[in-house]
Design a protein around this motif. Structure first.
Motif, PDB file in Angstrom:
ATOM      1  N   GLU A   1       0.834  -1.207   0.000  1.00 24.04           N
ATOM      2  CA  GLU A   1       0.000   0.000   0.000  1.00 24.04           C
ATOM      3  C   GLU A   1       0.867   1.255   0.000  1.00 24.04           C
ATOM      4  O   GLU A   1       0.557   2.230  -0.680  1.00 24.04           O
ATOM      5  CB  GLU A   1      -0.916   0.015   1.229  1.00 24.04           C
ATOM      6  CG  GLU A   1      -1.986  -1.046   1.229  1.00 24.04           C
ATOM      7  CD  GLU A   1      -3.224  -0.647   0.470  1.00 24.04           C
ATOM      8  OE1 GLU A   1      -3.357   0.526   0.107  1.00 24.04           O
ATOM      9  OE2 GLU A   1      -4.055  -1.532   0.240  1.00 24.04           O
TER      10      GLU A   1
ATOM     11  N   THR B   1       1.159   6.884  -6.580  1.00 24.32           N
ATOM     12  CA  THR B   1      -0.058   7.642  -6.863  1.00 24.32           C
ATOM     13  C   THR B   1       0.156   9.134  -6.664  1.00 24.32           C
ATOM     14  O   THR B   1      -0.442   9.953  -7.369  1.00 24.32           O
ATOM     15  CB  THR B   1      -1.215   7.146  -5.970  1.00 24.32           C
ATOM     16  OG1 THR B   1      -1.351   5.739  -6.150  1.00 24.32           O
ATOM     17  CG2 THR B   1      -2.512   7.794  -6.331  1.00 24.32           C
TER      18      THR B   1
ATOM     19  N   ILE C   1      -6.729  10.874  -7.592  1.00 22.01           N
ATOM     20  CA  ILE C   1      -6.664   9.421  -7.384  1.00 22.01           C
ATOM     21  C   ILE C   1      -6.145   9.114  -5.991  1.00 22.01           C
ATOM     22  O   ILE C   1      -6.609   8.172  -5.343  1.00 22.01           O
ATOM     23  CB  ILE C   1      -5.794   8.755  -8.474  1.00 22.01           C
ATOM     24  CG1 ILE C   1      -6.463   8.912  -9.839  1.00 22.01           C
ATOM     25  CG2 ILE C   1      -5.577   7.287  -8.174  1.00 22.01           C
ATOM     26  CD1 ILE C   1      -5.626   8.434 -10.993  1.00 22.01           C
TER      27      ILE C   1
ATOM     28  N   SER D   1      -8.181   6.939  -3.244  1.00 23.98           N
ATOM     29  CA  SER D   1      -7.619   5.720  -2.663  1.00 23.98           C
ATOM     30  C   SER D   1      -7.560   5.807  -1.141  1.00 23.98           C
ATOM     31  O   SER D   1      -7.787   4.811  -0.454  1.00 23.98           O
ATOM     32  CB  SER D   1      -6.235   5.429  -3.242  1.00 23.98           C
ATOM     33  OG  SER D   1      -5.278   6.314  -2.743  1.00 23.98           O
TER      34      SER D   1
ATOM     35  N   SER E   1     -11.117   5.184   0.039  1.00 22.71           N
ATOM     36  CA  SER E   1     -11.479   3.762  -0.065  1.00 22.71           C
ATOM     37  C   SER E   1     -10.758   2.927   0.987  1.00 22.71           C
ATOM     38  O   SER E   1     -11.337   1.978   1.535  1.00 22.71           O
ATOM     39  CB  SER E   1     -11.187   3.234  -1.470  1.00 22.71           C
ATOM     40  OG  SER E   1      -9.799   3.163  -1.690  1.00 22.71           O
ATOM     41  N   ARG E   2      -9.520   3.253   1.308  1.00 24.71           N
ATOM     42  CA  ARG E   2      -8.808   2.534   2.377  1.00 24.71           C
ATOM     43  C   ARG E   2      -9.455   2.780   3.729  1.00 24.71           C
ATOM     44  O   ARG E   2      -9.526   1.893   4.570  1.00 24.71           O
ATOM     45  CB  ARG E   2      -7.348   2.936   2.397  1.00 24.71           C
ATOM     46  CG  ARG E   2      -6.581   2.339   1.257  1.00 24.71           C
ATOM     47  CD  ARG E   2      -5.108   2.691   1.335  1.00 24.71           C
ATOM     48  NE  ARG E   2      -4.411   2.155   0.194  1.00 24.71           N
ATOM     49  CZ  ARG E   2      -4.089   2.845  -0.883  1.00 24.71           C
ATOM     50  NH1 ARG E   2      -4.393   4.119  -0.959  1.00 24.71           N
ATOM     51  NH2 ARG E   2      -3.466   2.279  -1.887  1.00 24.71           N
TER      52      ARG E   2
END
Length: 139
Positions: free
Chosen positions: A76, A83, A90, A94, A97-98
């Motif tokens: 990760e 990223t 993005i 992310s 979402s994590r």
């Protein structure tokens, strides 16, 4: 350099997530075979029924949400570093979402292992040795 890091991180993250999530599906199926119920709110107090399942579920959820004992965390971190160089949007998506993944994993563990125990059915209260081996191999 960045492209190879992102590709390697993506491949290893997919592999490790696939193993952790398939271990969670295996654990879900083994509890379903014992209780014949799939609802989270009905299966509350699972720690009182099968105490060894608490450790396996905790470890699999920790590995699934990329916490420090797992190798997912390093993957990760690799993905976040790459990223940052690509796009800030993005990166924000992310991180969100994590966060939701970690929140759901904690919600699931709390709801399954705390609460009133429902002992209306007879069941086998221990995991058999083959289930321990399968869950260990998923970790």
């Amino acid at each position: 350099f960045i492209l190879s890091w992102s590709f390697e991180g993506g491949v290893w993250l997919s592999l490790s997530h696939g193993l952790a999530s398939s271990g969670l599906f295996f654990l879900t199926n083994s509890t379903y075979l014992r209780f014949n119920r799939r609802r989270i709110y009905i299966n509350k107090g699972l720690a009182f029924s099968i105490p060894k399942i608490r450790l396996w579920l905790f470890l699999l959820l920790i590995f699934n949400m990329a916490s420090p004992p797992s190798l997912n965390l390093f993957r990760e971190i690799k993905m976040v570093v790459t990223t940052v160089t690509i796009s800030n949007f993005i990166l924000i998506m992310s991180v969100v979402s994590r966060f939701f993944c970690a929140a759901y994993c904690l919600f699931l563990f709390r709801n399954l292992h705390h609460g009133k125990h429902n002992n209306t059915q007879k069941f086998s209260n221990s995991l058999i040795i083959s289930e321990h081996f399968v869950l260990f191999y998923h970790l």
